[in-house]
Scaffold this motif. Structure first.
Motif, PDB file in Angstrom:
ATOM      1  N   GLU A 110      10.069   1.049  -2.826  1.00 49.63           N
ATOM      2  CA  GLU A 110       9.989  -0.365  -2.497  1.00 49.63           C
ATOM      3  C   GLU A 110       8.749  -0.997  -3.146  1.00 49.63           C
ATOM      4  OE1 GLU A 110      10.438  -3.261   1.319  1.00 49.63           O
ATOM      5  OE2 GLU A 110       9.203  -1.479   1.608  1.00 49.63           O
ATOM      6  N   SER A 111       7.628  -0.310  -3.073  1.00 51.97           N
ATOM      7  CA  SER A 111       6.401  -0.826  -3.685  1.00 51.97           C
ATOM      8  C   SER A 111       6.572  -0.987  -5.185  1.00 51.97           C
ATOM      9  CB  SER A 111       5.225   0.107  -3.388  1.00 51.97           C
ATOM     10  OG  SER A 111       4.968   0.149  -2.009  1.00 51.97           O
ATOM     11  N   TYR A 112       7.202  -0.016  -5.806  1.00 54.45           N
ATOM     12  CA  TYR A 112       7.439  -0.089  -7.246  1.00 54.45           C
ATOM     13  C   TYR A 112       8.330  -1.292  -7.590  1.00 54.45           C
ATOM     14  CZ  TYR A 112       8.442   1.318 -12.002  1.00 54.45           C
ATOM     15  OH  TYR A 112       8.555   1.339 -13.370  1.00 54.45           O
ATOM     16  N   TRP A 129      10.477   9.161   3.948  1.00 51.76           N
ATOM     17  CA  TRP A 129       9.949   7.845   4.254  1.00 51.76           C
ATOM     18  C   TRP A 129       8.906   7.432   3.210  1.00 51.76           C
ATOM     19  CZ3 TRP A 129       5.124   5.922   5.897  1.00 51.76           C
ATOM     20  CH2 TRP A 129       5.149   4.571   6.238  1.00 51.76           C
ATOM     21  N   TYR A 130       8.023   8.354   2.844  1.00 58.34           N
ATOM     22  CA  TYR A 130       7.039   8.054   1.805  1.00 58.34           C
ATOM     23  C   TYR A 130       7.721   7.687   0.487  1.00 58.34           C
ATOM     24  CZ  TYR A 130       3.086   9.909   4.554  1.00 58.34           C
ATOM     25  OH  TYR A 130       2.114  10.128   5.498  1.00 58.34           O
ATOM     26  N   LEU A 131       8.767   8.405   0.147  1.00 63.22           N
ATOM     27  CA  LEU A 131       9.471   8.119  -1.107  1.00 63.22           C
ATOM     28  C   LEU A 131      10.119   6.732  -1.064  1.00 63.22           C
ATOM     29  CD1 LEU A 131      10.258   9.111  -3.885  1.00 63.22           C
ATOM     30  CD2 LEU A 131      12.236  10.239  -2.869  1.00 63.22           C
ATOM     31  N   LEU A 132      10.698   6.382   0.055  1.00 67.27           N
ATOM     32  CA  LEU A 132      11.296   5.050   0.191  1.00 67.27           C
ATOM     33  C   LEU A 132      10.225   3.957   0.085  1.00 67.27           C
ATOM     34  CD1 LEU A 132      13.991   3.659   0.613  1.00 67.27           C
ATOM     35  CD2 LEU A 132      13.607   3.823   3.069  1.00 67.27           C
ATOM     36  N   GLU A 133       9.070   4.190   0.700  1.00 66.08           N
ATOM     37  CA  GLU A 133       7.957   3.235   0.588  1.00 66.08           C
ATOM     38  C   GLU A 133       7.501   3.115  -0.865  1.00 66.08           C
ATOM     39  OE1 GLU A 133       6.309   1.166   2.715  1.00 66.08           O
ATOM     40  OE2 GLU A 133       7.744   1.654   4.268  1.00 66.08           O
ATOM     41  N   ASN A 136       8.537  -3.968  -6.046  1.00 65.53           N
ATOM     42  CA  ASN A 136       7.764  -5.184  -5.807  1.00 65.53           C
ATOM     43  C   ASN A 136       6.565  -5.297  -6.754  1.00 65.53           C
ATOM     44  OD1 ASN A 136       9.415  -6.128  -3.706  1.00 65.53           O
ATOM     45  ND2 ASN A 136       8.328  -4.889  -2.210  1.00 65.53           N
ATOM     46  N   ASN A 137       6.571  -4.471  -7.796  1.00 66.71           N
ATOM     47  CA  ASN A 137       5.513  -4.463  -8.821  1.00 66.71           C
ATOM     48  C   ASN A 137       4.130  -4.147  -8.256  1.00 66.71           C
ATOM     49  OD1 ASN A 137       7.287  -5.118 -10.960  1.00 66.71           O
ATOM     50  ND2 ASN A 137       7.219  -7.259 -10.333  1.00 66.71           N
ATOM     51  N   ASP A 138       4.081  -3.426  -7.155  1.00 66.80           N
ATOM     52  CA  ASP A 138       2.812  -2.985  -6.571  1.00 66.80           C
ATOM     53  C   ASP A 138       2.620  -1.520  -6.958  1.00 66.80           C
ATOM     54  OD1 ASP A 138       0.505  -2.686  -5.138  1.00 66.80           O
ATOM     55  OD2 ASP A 138       1.326  -3.429  -3.255  1.00 66.80           O
ATOM     56  N   PHE A 139       2.259  -1.313  -8.214  1.00 69.25           N
ATOM     57  CA  PHE A 139       2.265   0.015  -8.807  1.00 69.25           C
ATOM     58  C   PHE A 139       1.198   0.946  -8.227  1.00 69.25           C
ATOM     59  CE2 PHE A 139       3.963  -2.860 -12.171  1.00 69.25           C
ATOM     60  CZ  PHE A 139       5.289  -2.487 -12.016  1.00 69.25           C
ATOM     61  N   GLU A 140       0.068   0.413  -7.841  1.00 69.45           N
ATOM     62  CA  GLU A 140      -0.991   1.251  -7.258  1.00 69.45           C
ATOM     63  C   GLU A 140      -0.554   1.816  -5.907  1.00 69.45           C
ATOM     64  OE1 GLU A 140      -3.856   2.351  -8.659  1.00 69.45           O
ATOM     65  OE2 GLU A 140      -3.038   1.410 -10.457  1.00 69.45           O
ATOM     66  N   VAL A 141       0.030   0.969  -5.078  1.00 67.99           N
ATOM     67  CA  VAL A 141       0.522   1.424  -3.774  1.00 67.99           C
ATOM     68  C   VAL A 141       1.683   2.401  -3.977  1.00 67.99           C
ATOM     69  CG1 VAL A 141       1.634   0.689  -1.624  1.00 67.99           C
ATOM     70  CG2 VAL A 141      -0.276  -0.617  -2.554  1.00 67.99           C
ATOM     71  N   ALA A 142       2.545   2.086  -4.931  1.00 71.98           N
ATOM     72  CA  ALA A 142       3.665   2.984  -5.221  1.00 71.98           C
ATOM     73  C   ALA A 142       3.155   4.367  -5.603  1.00 71.98           C
ATOM     74  CB  ALA A 142       4.527   2.410  -6.341  1.00 71.98           C
ATOM     75  N   LYS A 143       2.143   4.407  -6.446  1.00 75.40           N
ATOM     76  CA  LYS A 143       1.586   5.695  -6.871  1.00 75.40           C
ATOM     77  C   LYS A 143       1.067   6.493  -5.681  1.00 75.40           C
ATOM     78  CE  LYS A 143      -1.905   7.764  -9.819  1.00 75.40           C
ATOM     79  NZ  LYS A 143      -3.058   7.531 -10.696  1.00 75.40           N
TER      80      LYS A 143
END
Length: 79
Positions: free
Chosen positions: A44-46, A37-41, A48-55
Motif C-alpha cells: 500500500e505504501s509503495y 500484514w507487513y507485506l500488505l502495508e 501511494n509513492n511512499d517508498f521509504e515507508v514501503a522499504k
C-alpha cells in the motif's frame, strides 16, 4: 481489477476492511499473520509513492517471515 472497474472508492474501502481484519489476526497470531500484514502495508505504501515507508515494511515482512520460518513468504517479500 480496481483500476479497470472505475469504482476505485469501493476497492479502497474493501482493502481497508481486509487490512484491518488481517491486522487483528496478526495481533492474535503474529506467528502466522504478522509478515502478511507487513507485506500488505508495504504494498500500500509503495502504491501511494511512499517508498521509504514501503522499504521499512518490506524489511519487517522479510524479517518476520524469516523468524517464523515462512521461507516462501520471505522470498515473496524480497521481490
Amino acid at each position: 481489477l480496481a483500476r479497470k472497474s472505475g469504482d476505485e472508492q469501493q476497492w479502497h474501502e474493501r482493502g481497508k476492511r481486509s487490512k484491518l481484519a488481517l491486522k487483528k489476526w496478526a495481533e492474535s497470531s503474529c506467528w502466522t499473520f504478522e509478515n502478511k500484514w507487513y507485506l500488505l502495508e508495504a504494498e500500500e505504501s509503495y502504491c501511494n509513492n511512499d517508498f521509504e515507508v514501503a522499504k521499512l515494511f518490506y524489511e519487517k515482512a522479510t524479517s518476520s517471515a524469516k523468524e517464523h520460518k515462512f521461507v516462501h513468504e520471505e522470498a515473496l517479500a524480497c521481490e
